[in-house]
Design a protein around this motif. Structure first.
Motif, mmCIF file in Angstrom:
data_model
loop_
_atom_site.group_PDB
_atom_site.id
_atom_site.type_symbol
_atom_site.label_atom_id
_atom_site.label_comp_id
_atom_site.label_asym_id
_atom_site.label_seq_id
_atom_site.Cartn_x
_atom_site.Cartn_y
_atom_site.Cartn_z
ATOM 1 N N HIS A 56 0.826 -1.209 0.000
ATOM 2 C CA HIS A 56 0.000 0.000 0.000
ATOM 3 C C HIS A 56 0.861 1.261 0.000
ATOM 4 O O HIS A 56 0.359 2.355 -0.239
ATOM 5 C CB HIS A 56 -0.920 0.020 1.219
ATOM 6 C CG HIS A 56 -1.940 -1.060 1.192
ATOM 7 N ND1 HIS A 56 -3.069 -1.007 0.401
ATOM 8 C CD2 HIS A 56 -1.997 -2.243 1.847
ATOM 9 C CE1 HIS A 56 -3.778 -2.103 0.583
ATOM 10 N NE2 HIS A 56 -3.158 -2.868 1.448
ATOM 11 N N ASP A 57 2.134 1.100 0.307
ATOM 12 C CA ASP A 57 3.054 2.232 0.241
ATOM 13 C C ASP A 57 4.392 1.752 -0.309
ATOM 14 O O ASP A 57 4.721 0.577 -0.235
ATOM 15 C CB ASP A 57 3.236 2.886 1.626
ATOM 16 C CG ASP A 57 3.707 1.918 2.680
ATOM 17 O OD1 ASP A 57 4.839 1.419 2.577
ATOM 18 O OD2 ASP A 57 2.931 1.644 3.614
ATOM 19 N N HIS A 59 5.407 1.041 -3.128
ATOM 20 C CA HIS A 59 5.163 -0.114 -3.989
ATOM 21 C C HIS A 59 6.320 -0.405 -4.948
ATOM 22 O O HIS A 59 6.860 -1.515 -4.971
ATOM 23 C CB HIS A 59 3.866 0.132 -4.775
ATOM 24 C CG HIS A 59 3.524 -0.910 -5.779
ATOM 25 N ND1 HIS A 59 2.931 -2.093 -5.444
ATOM 26 C CD2 HIS A 59 3.686 -0.937 -7.132
ATOM 27 C CE1 HIS A 59 2.738 -2.816 -6.534
ATOM 28 N NE2 HIS A 59 3.181 -2.129 -7.569
ATOM 29 N N PHE A 60 6.696 0.569 -5.745
ATOM 30 C CA PHE A 60 7.672 0.326 -6.802
ATOM 31 C C PHE A 60 9.063 0.031 -6.265
ATOM 32 O O PHE A 60 9.759 -0.846 -6.773
ATOM 33 C CB PHE A 60 7.694 1.508 -7.779
ATOM 34 C CG PHE A 60 6.390 1.654 -8.496
ATOM 35 C CD1 PHE A 60 6.046 0.797 -9.529
ATOM 36 C CD2 PHE A 60 5.476 2.617 -8.099
ATOM 37 C CE1 PHE A 60 4.820 0.908 -10.175
ATOM 38 C CE2 PHE A 60 4.250 2.733 -8.742
ATOM 39 C CZ PHE A 60 3.925 1.878 -9.778
ATOM 40 N N ARG A 101 -3.920 -5.505 -7.822
ATOM 41 C CA ARG A 101 -3.594 -4.173 -7.301
ATOM 42 C C ARG A 101 -4.201 -3.112 -8.191
ATOM 43 O O ARG A 101 -4.272 -3.260 -9.410
ATOM 44 C CB ARG A 101 -2.070 -3.987 -7.249
ATOM 45 C CG ARG A 101 -1.406 -4.834 -6.194
ATOM 46 C CD ARG A 101 -1.680 -4.270 -4.850
ATOM 47 N NE ARG A 101 -1.337 -5.191 -3.790
ATOM 48 C CZ ARG A 101 -1.549 -4.943 -2.514
ATOM 49 N NH1 ARG A 101 -2.107 -3.814 -2.140
ATOM 50 N NH2 ARG A 101 -1.223 -5.804 -1.609
ATOM 51 N N ILE A 105 -2.059 4.775 -8.595
ATOM 52 C CA ILE A 105 -1.119 4.862 -7.479
ATOM 53 C C ILE A 105 -1.730 5.757 -6.399
ATOM 54 O O ILE A 105 -2.225 6.843 -6.693
ATOM 55 C CB ILE A 105 0.238 5.460 -7.947
ATOM 56 C CG1 ILE A 105 0.776 4.672 -9.144
ATOM 57 C CG2 ILE A 105 1.235 5.493 -6.807
ATOM 58 C CD1 ILE A 105 0.881 3.191 -8.954
ATOM 59 N N ASN A 106 -1.672 5.307 -5.140
ATOM 60 C CA ASN A 106 -2.255 6.099 -4.056
ATOM 61 C C ASN A 106 -1.275 7.172 -3.564
ATOM 62 O O ASN A 106 -0.145 7.279 -4.060
ATOM 63 C CB ASN A 106 -2.742 5.196 -2.909
ATOM 64 C CG ASN A 106 -1.617 4.516 -2.166
ATOM 65 O OD1 ASN A 106 -0.471 4.975 -2.131
ATOM 66 N ND2 ASN A 106 -1.933 3.388 -1.547
ATOM 67 N N ALA A 109 2.482 6.330 -2.617
ATOM 68 C CA ALA A 109 3.255 5.666 -3.667
ATOM 69 C C ALA A 109 3.029 4.161 -3.633
ATOM 70 O O ALA A 109 3.922 3.362 -3.897
ATOM 71 C CB ALA A 109 4.739 6.001 -3.563
ATOM 72 N N GLY A 110 1.798 3.776 -3.301
ATOM 73 C CA GLY A 110 1.443 2.363 -3.234
ATOM 74 C C GLY A 110 0.261 2.051 -4.120
ATOM 75 O O GLY A 110 -0.308 2.920 -4.774
ATOM 76 N N ARG A 111 -0.098 0.795 -4.125
ATOM 77 C CA ARG A 111 -1.267 0.323 -4.870
ATOM 78 C C ARG A 111 -2.144 -0.456 -3.903
ATOM 79 O O ARG A 111 -1.663 -1.321 -3.182
ATOM 80 C CB ARG A 111 -0.843 -0.525 -6.060
ATOM 81 C CG ARG A 111 -0.105 0.301 -7.119
ATOM 82 C CD ARG A 111 0.432 -0.542 -8.237
ATOM 83 N NE ARG A 111 -0.674 -1.089 -9.033
ATOM 84 C CZ ARG A 111 -0.507 -2.096 -9.891
ATOM 85 N NH1 ARG A 111 0.676 -2.649 -10.063
ATOM 86 N NH2 ARG A 111 -1.537 -2.554 -10.575
#
Length: 173
Positions: A56-57, A59-60, A101, A105-106, A109-111
């Motif tokens: 959730h944060d 991600h990449f 997912r 992007i939230n 920086a997550g999904r």
């Protein structure tokens, strides 16, 4: 579980260094190698957990630096190793998360969780190689040959010899 056969399967020091290096040193890698050894020892089902994919944060960064390299190396090594040992046709490898997912992007920086589209890998077990299904350009919605969790489960059960209409009961009824 207490047999010497299983105890030996769990002892990775009995595996050649070159094979251990092929799988890698991560926890998922050790798990994949133990899985192959347990299958060789006669285990019928082996389940692996490959860590915390709840991204959730960050991600990449987590995918690039931690999660994907470990999964790619260990899963590729497992499938190749099973194939080279003549075990892949009789072993079904199933790799999936519990859902997909979000394509967006939230703020962290997550999904987040997304139930409309996800990826599943099935290898071996008598299945024909190939890709089934597709999503739109954002990986948001299925566009071709969508498969539900029920479809994937039915495929696995079919490969195990159970037809969808079969009723299976325990010895106790």
């Amino acid at each position: 579980l207490r047999s010497d056969k299983i105890r030996r399967a769990l002892d990775l020091t009995l595996e050649p260094e070159s094979i251990r290096e092929r799988y890698g040193e991560s926890r998922p890698a050790r798990g994949a190698l133990v899985a192959r050894r347990l299958i060789e020892a006669g285990a019928r089902f082996v389940t692996l957990g490959f860590g915390d994919w709840d991204t959730h944060d960050n991600h990449f960064t987590r995918l690039r630096n931690e999660l994907l390299p470990q999964l790619d190396q260990s899963l590729a090594a497992l499938i190749a190793d099973l194939a080279e040992r003549g075990m892949l046709e009789e072993t079904l490898v199933y790799c999936a998360g519990e859902f997909g997912r979000t394509p967006v992007i939230n703020e962290n920086a997550g999904r987040d969780h997304w139930s409309k589209a996800m990826s599943v890998l099935l290898a071996g077990g008598g299945l024909r190689p190939g890709v089934v299904g597709a999503t739109d350009e954002h990986a948001a919605e299925p566009t071709d040959k969508a498969c539900s969790p029920d479809d994937v489960s039915a495929t696995i059960f079919h490969q195990l010899g159970f037809e969808p209409q079969a009723k299976v009961t325990t010895p106790g009824g």
